[in-house]
Write an enzyme that holds these catalytic residues in place. Sequence first.
Site, PDB file in Angstrom:
ATOM      1  N   LYS A  38      37.547  87.953  -5.540  1.00 57.44           N
ATOM      2  CA  LYS A  38      36.710  87.862  -4.338  1.00 57.44           C
ATOM      3  C   LYS A  38      37.289  86.852  -3.350  1.00 57.44           C
ATOM      4  CE  LYS A  38      33.856  84.673  -6.957  1.00 57.44           C
ATOM      5  NZ  LYS A  38      32.670  84.517  -7.798  1.00 57.44           N
ATOM      6  N   ARG A 130      20.296  82.581  -9.846  1.00 60.62           N
ATOM      7  CA  ARG A 130      21.028  83.023  -8.671  1.00 60.62           C
ATOM      8  C   ARG A 130      20.863  84.534  -8.622  1.00 60.62           C
ATOM      9  NH1 ARG A 130      27.401  81.821  -7.453  1.00 60.62           N
ATOM     10  NH2 ARG A 130      27.617  83.415  -9.065  1.00 60.62           N
ATOM     11  N   TYR A 246      41.151  61.023  17.809  1.00 58.24           N
ATOM     12  CA  TYR A 246      39.778  61.059  18.314  1.00 58.24           C
ATOM     13  C   TYR A 246      38.965  59.875  17.810  1.00 58.24           C
ATOM     14  CZ  TYR A 246      40.119  65.812  20.217  1.00 58.24           C
ATOM     15  OH  TYR A 246      40.441  66.918  20.958  1.00 58.24           O
ATOM     16  N   MET A 294      41.583  69.680  15.299  1.00 51.70           N
ATOM     17  CA  MET A 294      41.624  71.135  15.043  1.00 51.70           C
ATOM     18  C   MET A 294      43.001  71.605  14.590  1.00 51.70           C
ATOM     19  SD  MET A 294      40.713  74.302  17.591  1.00 51.70           S
ATOM     20  CE  MET A 294      39.083  73.683  17.969  1.00 51.70           C
TER      21      MET A 294
HETATM   22  C1  PLP Z   1      33.114  83.838  -8.912  1.00 55.48           C
HETATM   23  C2  PLP Z   1      32.602  84.292 -10.201  1.00 55.48           C
HETATM   24  C3  PLP Z   1      33.368  84.123 -11.365  1.00 55.48           C
HETATM   25  C4  PLP Z   1      34.620  83.274 -11.403  1.00 55.48           C
HETATM   26  O1  PLP Z   1      34.216  81.920 -11.489  1.00 55.48           O
HETATM   27  P1  PLP Z   1      35.241  80.698 -11.500  1.00 55.48           P
HETATM   28  O2  PLP Z   1      34.379  79.489 -11.619  1.00 55.48           O
HETATM   29  O3  PLP Z   1      35.972  80.738 -10.210  1.00 55.48           O
HETATM   30  O4  PLP Z   1      36.144  80.880 -12.671  1.00 55.48           O
HETATM   31  C5  PLP Z   1      32.896  84.707 -12.529  1.00 55.48           C
HETATM   32  N1  PLP Z   1      31.728  85.401 -12.553  1.00 55.48           N
HETATM   33  C6  PLP Z   1      30.955  85.544 -11.460  1.00 55.48           C
HETATM   34  C7  PLP Z   1      29.681  86.289 -11.553  1.00 55.48           C
HETATM   35  C8  PLP Z   1      31.352  84.988 -10.260  1.00 55.48           C
HETATM   36  O5  PLP Z   1      30.569  85.105  -9.175  1.00 55.48           O
END
Ligand code: PLP
Length: 346
Positions: A38, A130, A246, A294
Amino acid sequence: MTRPHIPLRLTIDTGAIADNWRWLARTGGGAACGAALKANGYGTGAPQAARALIGAGCRDFFVATWAEADALLPHLGEARLSVLHGVAEEDMAYAAASPARPVLNTAAQVRRWRGTGRPCDVMVDTGMNRLGLSREEIAGGILDGLAVDTLMSHLASADEDVPVTAAQLSAFRELGGHVGAARLSLANSAGICLGADYAFDLTRPGLALYGGIPRREAIGHIRPVVLVEVQVIQRRRVEAGEGVGYNHLFVATRPHELAVLNIGYADGYLRGFSGTGRARIGDVILPVIGRVSMDLTAILVDAAPQLGEGDWVEIDFDLPAASAQSGLSQYELLTNIGARYERRYV
Ligand SMILES: *Cc1c(COP(=O)(O)O)cnc(C)c1O
């Protein structure tokens, strides 16, 4: 036409990604080892990371959304892809025709998917609050008749030593026996470090593939993946009492030599590095001074008398160290890497 020169570069070590995956796979014992791709492979480039991981033997991949799946599927060959956010109403037409599987998180997602008759994964909440179905929903039979490939849950605090992690493990273990899923999956990168009890049939590392150190057990095993190098635009001298950048966040207490680098917060070198970040040439550390802006960052170069305009320096992007410097998580450091770099894959 000649192409413009790019004054900052990112070198991604795909061999290190593959080696990190191999260590995670070994540490997970007999479990298959997947990979989270992702957010563009945590900023490193999802297609390139996928190629390295497939070469190493990885066959299970995870993205957040169907748009990410769409971009990645052409690079995955026969490997499996799961979409962690499940299926919204708007996803159904695409998802039902896709070889990727949704990870169903809610009762509405289950209802939506059931009609397709196609396989899916399922997320159950074991205490993170979550995403995921509740244990009560599953005990009530919501998954009956569904072709569940992987039943998964996600650990809230595996990067710490807290009792909730073991509680999530026993909740997941208890539940896993009652759902007719082909595979069970619990561990992210940090969870893999907790030992074989957490590995089940399939692990889902992300961070550690890309050089992040999720827990102390990974130190010395996980190799850095990302190298950041930038060019000096200008070298200058400041006298005692003069301010730099800055708001004059840095004021010289004695004469200093400094260099201004072609990197700033628009490149993901966020303002948390103001006065705390470090560049280096070999073993010589060149501290960041003043406020990161920036497109520009100033460093002290008293220790590098030869450094001049056009020379390259390395930014200290060792993830645990850079996290301590900036107050950003290792995840944020990776996923914020900007688009202005020349990217090199080695
Ligand atoms: C992002 C994610 C992972 C990977 O987690 P890491 O801490 O980056 O190893 C695994 N399972 C789910 C459901 C995630 O959202």
